[in-house]
Design a protein around this motif. Structure first.
Motif, mmCIF file in Angstrom:
data_model
loop_
_atom_site.group_PDB
_atom_site.id
_atom_site.type_symbol
_atom_site.label_atom_id
_atom_site.label_comp_id
_atom_site.label_asym_id
_atom_site.label_seq_id
_atom_site.Cartn_x
_atom_site.Cartn_y
_atom_site.Cartn_z
ATOM 1 N N GLY A 1 32.297 21.094 58.767
ATOM 2 C CA GLY A 1 32.549 21.989 57.521
ATOM 3 C C GLY A 1 32.060 21.038 56.342
ATOM 4 O O GLY A 1 31.555 19.922 56.328
ATOM 5 N N GLY A 2 32.250 21.821 55.060
ATOM 6 C CA GLY A 2 31.693 20.893 54.025
ATOM 7 C C GLY A 2 31.243 21.871 52.798
ATOM 8 O O GLY A 2 31.194 23.181 52.843
ATOM 9 N N LEU A 3 30.992 21.307 51.612
ATOM 10 C CA LEU A 3 30.571 22.187 50.603
ATOM 11 C C LEU A 3 28.916 22.418 50.810
ATOM 12 O O LEU A 3 28.236 21.382 50.997
ATOM 13 C CB LEU A 3 30.808 21.502 49.292
ATOM 14 N N CYS A 4 28.603 23.637 50.498
ATOM 15 C CA CYS A 4 27.315 23.808 50.561
ATOM 16 C C CYS A 4 26.657 24.395 49.383
ATOM 17 O O CYS A 4 27.206 25.349 48.839
ATOM 18 C CB CYS A 4 26.805 24.683 51.861
ATOM 19 N N ILE A 5 25.568 23.788 48.733
ATOM 20 C CA ILE A 5 24.613 24.818 47.692
ATOM 21 C C ILE A 5 23.776 25.417 47.849
ATOM 22 O O ILE A 5 22.709 24.989 48.773
ATOM 23 C CB ILE A 5 24.514 23.398 46.879
ATOM 24 N N ILE A 6 23.780 26.417 47.459
ATOM 25 C CA ILE A 6 22.782 27.484 47.754
ATOM 26 C C ILE A 6 21.844 28.058 46.723
ATOM 27 O O ILE A 6 22.346 28.217 45.650
ATOM 28 C CB ILE A 6 23.407 28.911 48.195
ATOM 29 N N GLN A 7 20.617 27.703 46.848
ATOM 30 C CA GLN A 7 19.579 28.270 45.824
ATOM 31 C C GLN A 7 18.635 29.372 46.383
ATOM 32 O O GLN A 7 18.540 29.583 47.455
ATOM 33 C CB GLN A 7 18.378 27.103 45.598
ATOM 34 N N ALA A 8 18.817 30.763 45.830
ATOM 35 C CA ALA A 8 18.303 31.688 46.250
ATOM 36 C C ALA A 8 16.874 32.244 45.255
ATOM 37 O O ALA A 8 17.218 32.333 43.970
ATOM 38 C CB ALA A 8 19.376 32.872 45.906
#
Length: 542
Positions: free
Chosen positions: A455-462
């Motif tokens: 797991g972990g923190l995920c940054i999403i660019q759309a």
């Protein structure tokens, strides 16, 4: 045509499945024959023991039989190990069983069977009915008048039989014509079916040569599904094709750890009359499993390149997963044990028959589980609360509910697309939030995988783009990841990312790119929505 191709592709998968089942049936029949032969041998030896008059002879025969039983178990074990060890070598020797010519059907019709209706009934002849004329004496005694009467009666019977014959012939001819007509209609329908099938194959081949992603993915799926492996391989694959980087992405279901025999030898202990198992060292089992899945990865990449006679695949990416259960929780898990990308030019220099598969994966800079047999991966533990406090989140909107039948994602607003991305990651099992547009630091959404290992923190660019996404947005995503201490970044776009953008993401190592075709697939897989993305064709390959 897409629907027809989908039906056709399903038929081909069924055909591939039938071929695999037939292959398994033949293997099972061979094993059954071997067992039967062994059982006959045991029966013969048992009969010999019973027939022995001397107790010592009977005991010797029994011991010999038990030793033979242990030897047979050892032979089976060695056969199994040889099968697993030759997985890569067998794949190199086998030629691809899938081609467009092979997919076509040949019209093979049985000859018309008239069912006996082509044979005419025997026509009655007058000679069969004509009375015998009287002789001279008979005529003198009045036989002439009787003959005339008999002849008239015979003539009537003859005409009646002729009428019956004519009716029977007419009925026969009618039924023969009906039978012939039914055959001709069936033959015409068969010809139309074959013509339709072959026309579908021709269209499939045209789409494949034109690098249509769905056609390319379907073809390589058929190739991999037709590949024969030993028992214990689940044989489940999924394939995607990305035209811009000319990349075939294969998701492969690796065999479970139980495929490796835990036994090294069998020995008969005479004083206890038992066959003891000699265990294989755990380290040896783990090493052999690691080599096995490395061979599967290399074989799969080889089979894609070898079957690609057009040159559509410049790169093959293999992601090998194994379906099992977490021993700590009992929950099903499916970790990825191998992820490797192989450029065609580099892979073509490998001599697969002579190389070490594990060393070859290192040469390809593959990501391999340090302990694949134990399903282990290394990932730092993340303090979620500390990281999540850095963001301001907005309430999510239901972008999926607004999707009509086969909607075009390019018709959505950028905000709607950002919320669709959030819902997609939620459907994939992650917690996700959209950020405030004015204070997102270039972040459209945040997702969290709470798995303590992966797991972990995920940054999403759309990016709801019609044109290509260049390298600059990918670099910007990497900068935001560093600033927010994220473990992963995902660039989600309705279009495609340039080669420079892909190269930067590959060098960075923690950035994943999801483009047009993958977005469509994930929406269908996880949101149950068959979406369109009305893009122009990507630039031609150079």
């Amino acid at each position: 045509m897409a629907r027809g191709r989908g039906v056709w592709a399903e038929l081909q998968r069924e055909r591939a499945n039938r071929q695999r089942l037939e292959q398994q049936a033949r293997r099972a029949a061979a094993q059954a024959a071997l067992r039967a032969e062994r059982e006959r041998g045991q029966a013969t030896r048992a009969a010999a023991r019973q027939a022995a008059a001397n107790e010592r002879d009977r005991k010797q025969l029994y011991v010999a039989d038990r030793k033979a039983e242990a030897a047979a178990m050892v032979s089976d074990l060695h056969t199994r190990l040889a099968e697993l060890d030759s997985v890569l070598a067998d794949g190199i020797r086998q030629r691809s069983g899938v081609s467009f010519a092979m997919l076509k059907h040949t019209l093979e019709l049985p000859q018309f069977d008239p069912g006996g209706l082509d044979t005419a009934f025997t026509e009655p002849q007058w000679e069969q009915f004509a009375p015998r004329p009287p002789g001279t004496l008979g005529r003198m005694l009045g036989g002439g008048a009787r003959f005339e009467r008999d002849q008239a009666a015979a003539r009537d019977a003859f005409e009646r039989e002729r009428a019956k014959h004519a009716a029977a012939e007419a009925d026969r001819s009618m039924h023969l014509a009906e039978r012939r007509g039914a055959y001709d209609r069936w033959a015409a329908e068969e010809a139309r079916t074959v013509a339709t099938q072959n026309a579908g194959v021709d269209q499939f081949e045209r789409d494949f040569r034109a690098a249509e992603p769905e056609a390319v993915a379907q073809f390589f799926t058929l190739v991999l599904d037709a590949s024969a492996y030993p028992d214990g391989f689940l044989h489940r694959t999924r394939v995607l094709y990305r035209p811009e980087p000319e990349e075939v992405v294969v998701e492969y279901e690796l065999p479970p750890q139980s495929v490796m025999p835990a036994e090294r030898d069998y020995k008969y202990v005479q004083n206890r009359d038992e066959i003891d198992t000699v265990a294989r060292p755990v380290k040896e089992i783990k090493d052999q499993y690691a080599r096995l899945i490395a061979k599967v990865a290399l074989r799969t990449i080889h089979e894609v390149f070898e079957s690609d006679q057009v040159g559509l695949a410049a790169v093959v990416t293999f992601n090998g997963h194994v379906s099992t259960k977490d021993l700590a929780t009992g929950q099903p898990i499916r970790p990825c044990l191998i992820s490797v990308s192989a450029p065609r030019e580099l892979f073509a220099t490998f001599v697969l028959a002579d190389l070490d598969p594990v060393a070859c994966l290192r040469k390809l800079n593959a990501l391999v589980s340090l302990h694949p047999y134990d399903l282990e991966a290394v990932r730092p533990v993340v303090d979620f609360e500390t990281l999540l406090s850095q963001y301001k989140f907005v309430d999510g909107m239901d972008a999926v509910a607004g999707l009509d039948s086969r909607p075009d994602l390019l018709d959505m607003t950028p905000t709607e697309f950002e919320h669709l991305a959030r819902q997609l990651f939620e459907a994939m099992g992650m917690k996700s939030w959209n950020t405030q547009a004015s204070k997102d630091d270039g972040v459209d959404a945040v997702a969290v995988n709470e798995d303590p290992v992966f797991g972990g923190l995920c940054i999403i660019q759309a990016k709801r783009y019609r044109g290509a996404v260049g390298v600059e947005p990918v670099r910007a995503l990497a900068g935001v990841m560093e600033d927010k201490h994220a473990t992963k970044g995902i660039m989600v776009t309705t279009s495609w990312v340039t080669k420079d953008g892909h190269a930067f993401a590959a060098r960075h190592g923690r950035i994943q790119i999801m483009e047009c075709e993958e977005i469509k697939y994930l929406c269908k897989e996880h949101l149950g929505r068959d979406v369109l993305i009305g893009l122009p064709k990507p630039p031609p390959r150079r």
